[in-house]
Write an enzyme that holds these catalytic residues in place. Sequence first.
Site, PDB file in Angstrom:
ATOM      1  N   MET A   1       0.818  -1.214   0.000  1.00  0.00           N
ATOM      2  CA  MET A   1       0.000   0.000   0.000  1.00  0.00           C
ATOM      3  C   MET A   1       0.852   1.264   0.000  1.00  0.00           C
ATOM      4  O   MET A   1       0.438   2.303  -0.505  1.00  0.00           O
ATOM      5  CB  MET A   1      -0.924   0.006   1.196  1.00  0.00           C
ATOM      6  CG  MET A   1      -2.055   0.978   1.008  1.00  0.00           C
ATOM      7  SD  MET A   1      -3.218   0.919   2.328  1.00  0.00           S
ATOM      8  CE  MET A   1      -4.220   2.341   1.951  1.00  0.00           C
ATOM      9  N   SER A   2       2.056   1.152   0.555  1.00  0.00           N
ATOM     10  CA  SER A   2       2.910   2.344   0.598  1.00  0.00           C
ATOM     11  C   SER A   2       3.340   2.776  -0.797  1.00  0.00           C
ATOM     12  O   SER A   2       3.795   3.890  -1.000  1.00  0.00           O
ATOM     13  CB  SER A   2       4.132   2.072   1.456  1.00  0.00           C
ATOM     14  OG  SER A   2       4.778   0.910   1.023  1.00  0.00           O
ATOM     15  N   LYS A   3       3.163   1.891  -1.771  1.00  0.00           N
ATOM     16  CA  LYS A   3       3.582   2.225  -3.138  1.00  0.00           C
ATOM     17  C   LYS A   3       2.487   2.968  -3.914  1.00  0.00           C
ATOM     18  O   LYS A   3       2.637   3.263  -5.074  1.00  0.00           O
ATOM     19  CB  LYS A   3       3.935   0.944  -3.916  1.00  0.00           C
ATOM     20  CG  LYS A   3       5.106   0.183  -3.367  1.00  0.00           C
ATOM     21  CD  LYS A   3       6.413   0.760  -3.903  1.00  0.00           C
ATOM     22  CE  LYS A   3       7.651   0.035  -3.486  1.00  0.00           C
ATOM     23  NZ  LYS A   3       7.808  -0.306  -2.101  1.00  0.00           N
ATOM     24  N   ARG A   4       1.376   3.203  -3.242  1.00  0.00           N
ATOM     25  CA  ARG A   4       0.278   3.858  -3.922  1.00  0.00           C
ATOM     26  C   ARG A   4       0.532   5.350  -4.101  1.00  0.00           C
ATOM     27  O   ARG A   4       1.434   5.905  -3.522  1.00  0.00           O
ATOM     28  CB  ARG A   4      -0.959   3.697  -3.048  1.00  0.00           C
ATOM     29  CG  ARG A   4      -2.137   3.207  -3.805  1.00  0.00           C
ATOM     30  CD  ARG A   4      -2.975   2.443  -2.840  1.00  0.00           C
ATOM     31  NE  ARG A   4      -4.237   3.119  -2.661  1.00  0.00           N
ATOM     32  CZ  ARG A   4      -5.244   2.580  -1.990  1.00  0.00           C
ATOM     33  NH1 ARG A   4      -5.118   1.408  -1.421  1.00  0.00           N
ATOM     34  NH2 ARG A   4      -6.369   3.209  -1.860  1.00  0.00           N
TER      35      ARG A   4
END
Length: 347
Positions: free
Chosen positions: A205-208
């Site tokens: 999710m941090s790559k969103r």
Amino acid sequence: MHSSPTVITRFAPSPTGALHVGGARTALYNWAFARHHGGRFLLRLEDTDQARSSDPAAAAILEDLAWIGLDWDNAGSVPRQSHRLDLYNTAIDQLRQAGYTYETNGAIRFKVPNKPITFHDEVRGDVTIPAGQTENFVIRKTDGFPTYHLAVVVDDAEMGVTHVLRAQEHLSNTPKHILLQTALGLPCPTYAHFGLILNPDGSKMSKRGFGPDEPVNVRDFRQLGFFPEVLCNYLALLGWNPSNDLEKFDKDFLAANFTLDRINKSNSKFDSKKLLAFNKDAISSLEVLELLQRLREFAERYYPHYVGFSRFLTFLYYERCKTLREPFKLGAFLFLQIGRASCRERV
Ligand code: GLU
């Protein structure tokens, strides 16, 4: 060192950006665990990355933590790593004198012994990192600042931290921390690493992206009109199991029931639809005047021109809206039409 059995946990964000929902969940679990044991929950700002850390980011993180309803026991004296260089230098000297370090290109490295490292994790059981997998690592950078590994170990000991609850991405850091604790003669806290938060497609999710269209930060959800208690409830479920199929609960319930044996080892997927459904339920359970109050506060922050319309919007959308933002988005459209119609009349 602290010798009392009091539970002390900490949340140690790096003030390099906004508070991510993953970070908020880590803070929530550490808060709940400390409160469950009548212990202390502390904050610490890990600002050793001088170029990327900033005061506004630090202030925003604290504000977001307070917004989701957390309180910490060292308010007013939250330590900043950049203010504690003496403490780290003392530890580095100790390691140097005992022969644990060597210097390359102005940086100081810790020599990792060539043998397996085993530690106990409350979620994963005994974890063994085979010999040769942990490389010699930097403890002091060329700018004179300690690295995260050195600072975290010194600070956890100095603050008396007894339990470190953090996401699985830090599991591979733990052997380094244990080696440093052993070399420095410091106590090892109890570790518990929980699963990551993933997007529905399984990516991290941090790559969103960022912003309200692809929310990842607490601030995005706030701006979208989610209730802080709903976000907390949903985040608690992403990695902790309240048992008995219970889904809706508040922070006090979490604190009363938060034990490490109910933490999930596996990763969890962030289901925006479920969060939205939770928020809709929370909105419809409010009395109309409570909703009006919430809408007004929300408008003061995000739609200051429409504060005066809060009452009208509450009656129009009561029992229908899923977020606090919806009435203003829909209302803005309505006002635009009314505005156009009155312009036409005047012409
Ligand atoms: N500053 C670290 C982070 O933001 C803290 C990691 C830890 O809990 O040790 O990820």
